[in-house]
Design a protein around this motif. Structure first.
Motif, PDB file in Angstrom:
ATOM      1  N   SER A 343      28.938   8.776 -20.749  1.00  0.00           N
ATOM      2  CA  SER A 343      29.112   7.792 -19.678  1.00  0.00           C
ATOM      3  C   SER A 343      27.852   7.687 -18.831  1.00  0.00           C
ATOM      4  O   SER A 343      27.476   6.598 -18.378  1.00  0.00           O
ATOM      5  N   GLU A 346      25.318   5.279 -20.205  1.00  0.00           N
ATOM      6  CA  GLU A 346      25.629   3.892 -19.856  1.00  0.00           C
ATOM      7  C   GLU A 346      25.250   3.607 -18.406  1.00  0.00           C
ATOM      8  O   GLU A 346      24.758   2.521 -18.072  1.00  0.00           O
ATOM      9  N   SER A 512      34.989   4.114 -16.058  1.00  0.00           N
ATOM     10  CA  SER A 512      34.797   3.820 -17.473  1.00  0.00           C
ATOM     11  C   SER A 512      36.030   4.225 -18.272  1.00  0.00           C
ATOM     12  O   SER A 512      36.475   3.497 -19.168  1.00  0.00           O
ATOM     13  N   GLN A 515      38.934   1.758 -17.657  1.00  0.00           N
ATOM     14  CA  GLN A 515      38.754   0.447 -18.278  1.00  0.00           C
ATOM     15  C   GLN A 515      38.774   0.540 -19.805  1.00  0.00           C
ATOM     16  O   GLN A 515      38.477  -0.428 -20.485  1.00  0.00           O
ATOM     17  N   ARG A 517      37.040   2.623 -21.822  1.00  0.00           N
ATOM     18  CA  ARG A 517      35.827   3.051 -22.499  1.00  0.00           C
ATOM     19  C   ARG A 517      35.750   4.577 -22.473  1.00  0.00           C
ATOM     20  O   ARG A 517      36.585   5.256 -21.896  1.00  0.00           O
TER      21      ARG A 517
END
Length: 740
Positions: A343, A346, A512, A515, A517
């Motif tokens: 994460s 990202e 994340s 949602q 992900r």
């Protein structure tokens, strides 16, 4: 013109020269609480504006002239009716002296009430009423009723018309009670009519009887008796010709009350009537009973409530605790650590791509701030001669040096409130990206900030808050936040850059995960309900603390939500088993917030209208903190724009502007929203209410097309990329204009 509740309330405040509290309730008559400074006006179904104005004048007279003391301690034997009647006489007379035009309202209103038989005297012989009742009618309805008073009673009437202080009223009430009791005792000890002649012959002394003087006059010639009756008729006619103008004069000037037909001035029908209760006011009780019939039984009862007082120590879950627990959970297993590291990659990628947007924010802010400082600058003369201009002294008077004065800029601060409800799961990460831009902007321009997320999941914090301590002072008659409501202090400017960076990553990874992900799902940061109303209420405690700690002049509060909340219940005392009571809650059909600190009573709202409720809550914040800007970024999917428009849209719209004025038709609003991916509504209670399309939140504006893309596909992708940048810049520019 019919007086509305608002007009009546404003009138009462103006006349009282005080910001008193005005309430409208289903009560029988008007009343004023001298201690709490609350004027209660009745919801009457059948009453003229003239009567309402009289009630207001009467009660504000108590507000101005009546002392807040417990008079029953020093005058325990004085009946309440006596004090009420005499105090009414005093305050109404002082009101007429203070407001000359009020005499007309008193006269017409009491005449109307008398015609409606509010005092229940239609079939009564008024001269048989008690002294306090006759006095009450005389001063309220007027002397034209031809009420008889003795010489002794006239003295008390004169004293009543001249009382200046509440202490004068109490002393007079005590004296009248003693007079009435003495008179009753004298009548009780008086021998009957049949034995009067024997008493006279036996003792040689004449015993005075109630009708003694009348019987003496009746024994004379017929002509003399007729003369007496003619005199009484003359006096009655002269007094019945009184008009409203004479009634408005000082009462002491018109106390030429008829003294009856006897030589001693005794009324012909009053003395000695054993059925008359001299220590109670029948007319006052009759008025109260009649007033009950006026109450509008169909009117919706409005509950008046106050704002809760929050305990921030229990309301706010500390920033340090949230991230300490997050770190512990991430380091539990290598699996969690790997997800967290993925994460973070990202996060780093997004941070790099957002640098231009953040720089744009900073640039816009500095430009606006500089422009404001230039607009505020002024030129002042220093008092020092400018030698370069001395040669122009013959035609130029301005020979002094000048200096530009630029006032210091204001200290800014931002409070963010992030929607942490379950409905945000579909775009919580995209919403968080918008928040990140603003946080990085604040960091670059050195603006203090606090980021809160609201939640109803207080069970996640049982280890730091055992037994869930109450977040507010739970007393009867206040708005009741949900027991599970807490504010999570996710981010703060108080930490250094390294700590802030770790905290930003923690929130990124849980957003994340929510949602859908890859990311660590932090259990203590579960999404829950939508306590938006509670969040607005909490600003009354959060804003002053934030201002004080950072020494700020201007605070901006920014909400980032995806929907509406609910109308809170109010606290009320309920009866439990046996004699035990407890503090419960209920929802009312109509509720009105009352703020004792500013004396304002806000318009009522229904239990099923959140937008109306939220708008009033925002008004309470703006009244307390007028310099604070309240901004909302409302996220909605394009397919749900109709619902959002129903909540906030209006009927008039300027298609050349992103702002809705007084309203707009749906077609034009939808067209603008579809084209620009955002629209701004006015009249919502926020200083700026931006509706953003959820599919435009993502900041992924890179130009990406497949290798075999056609010219048309390349063009579409390029326009889409520019469109997102354009939308974001429009929004950010509007936002910067407001906060700078």
């Amino acid at each position: 013109m019919t007086l509305t509740h608002e007009v009546r309330g404003s009138l009462a405040k103006c006349l009282a020269v005080e910001n008193i509290i005005v309430e409208h309730k289903k009560v029988s008559t008007a009343m004023f609480d001298v201690e709490k400074r609350i004027l209660t006006l009745p919801n009457w179904a059948k009453a003229s504006d003239q009567v309402y104005q009289m009630l207001i004048l009467h009660e504000i007279s108590h507000a101005i002239f009546t002392d807040n003391i417990d008079w029953t301690i020093d005058y325990p034997d004085v009946p309440k009716d006596f004090v009420n009647v005499l105090e009414d006489v005093r305050v109404e007379r002082l009101c007429k002296l203070r407001y000359a035009g009020s005499s007309k309202h008193f006269y017409k209103a009491y005449q109307e009430l008398h015609n409606e038989d509010f005092f229940c005297t239609k079939d009564e012989n008024m001269n048989k009423l008690s002294f306090i009742d006759r006095m009450n009618l005389y001063f309220k309805v007027g002397a034209f009723l031809c009420i008889d008073f003795t010489d002794e009673e006239n003295e008390y009437l004169t004293r009543a018309s001249l009382t200046e202080t509440f202490d004068d009223v109490l002393k007079l009430a005590r004296d009248i009670v003693e007079f009435v009791q003495y008179k009753r005792k004298k009548v009780a000890n008086m021998p009957s009519q049949s034995n009067s002649s024997e008493d006279m012959s036996g003792s040689g002394e004449e015993v005075e009887t109630p009708n003694n003087s009348q019987s003496q006059e009746g024994e004379g010639k017929d002509g003399e008796g007729q003369e007496g009756e003619g005199l009484l008729d003359q006096q009655s006619q002269s007094q019945s010709s009184s008009n409203e103008e004479s009634f408005g004069d000082d009462v002491s000037k018109s106390l030429e009350a008829p003294k009856g037909s006897g030589s001693n001035g005794n009324p012909s029908d009053t003395h000695g009537d054993p059925d008359v209760d001299e220590l109670n006011s029948k007319t006052s009780k009759s008025f109260d009973e009649k007033a009950k019939d006026l109450v509008d039984k169909n009117a919706v009862e409005t509950a008046y409530v106050e704002l809760p007082e929050f305990n921030l120590q229990h309301l706010i879950i500390p920033n340090e605790y949230i991230h300490k627990k997050a770190k512990e959970y991430i380091n539990v297993t290598s699996y969690n650590r790997n997800l967290f590291d993925d994460s973070v990659k990202e996060y780093q990628k997004y941070k790099k791509s957002a640098e231009k947007e953040v720089s744009y924010l900073v640039k816009e802010f500095e430009c606006k701030k500089s422009a404001d400082q230039y607009a505020r600058s002024s030129t002042a003369r220093t008092g020092i001669l400018d030698t370069a201009k001395l040669h122009t002294y013959k035609f130029n008077e301005d020979l002094f040096k000048k200096v530009s004065v630029v006032p210091d800029g204001k200290n800014h601060g931002l409070i963010f409130v992030l929607d942490w409800s379950g409905s945000m799961a579909n775009f919580i990460l995209d919403a968080y990206k918008q928040l990140l831009n603003l946080v990085w902007f604040c960091r670059k321009v050195n603006i203090p900030f606090e980021v809160y997320a609201f939640t109803l999941d207080c069970n996640s914090y049982i280890d730091i808050q055992p037994n869930h301590p109450p977040t507010y002072n739970k007393v009867s008659g206040v708005i009741a936040p949900e027991n599970g409501f807490r504010m999570l202090n996710l981010l703060t400017n108080k930490v250094n850059n390294n700590v802030l960076e770790e905290q930003l990553k923690n929130i990124w990874t849980t957003c994340s995960a929510n949602q859908g992900r890859a990311g660590v799902y932090l259990r203590h940061l579960d999404l829950s309900g939508s306590p938006i109303g509670e969040s607005i209420l909490s600003l009354h405690a959060i804003i002053p603390q934030f201002q004080q700690k950072n020494k700020l002049q201007k605070v901006n509060v920014i909400f980032l939500t995806d929907g509406e909340g609910y109308v809170n219940a109010v606290t009320t005392e309920k009866q439990g088993n046996g004699s035990n009571s407890y503090m419960g809650t209920k929802k009312n059909y109509s509720t009105s917030i009352r703020d004792r600190k500013n004396g304002r009573v806000y318009r009522s709202y229904g239990y099923d209208s959140f937008t109306q409720y939220a708008k009033i809550l925002l008004e309470t914040v703006k009244d307390k903190f007028p310099s604070v800007n309240l901004i909302n970024f409302r996220i909605t999917p394009s397919r749900d724009f109709w619902n959002c428009y129903n909540w906030y849209g209006n009927k008039e719209y300027d298609t050349s502007s992103p702002y809705l004025g007084a309203g707009e038709d749906y077609k034009n609003a939808k067209s603008f929203f579809s084209k620009n991916n955002f629209i701004t509504f006015d009249g919502t209670g926020f200083d700026q209410f931006n509706v953003i399309a959820s599919d435009s939140l993502s900041q992924n504006s890179n130009f990406v097309v497949p290798n075999d893309a056609t010219t048309s596909q390349v063009k579409t992708a390029f326009v889409k990329m520019l469109g997102k940048k354009k939308t974001n810049r429009k929004l950010l520019s509007n936002f910067i204009t407001l906060i700078s």
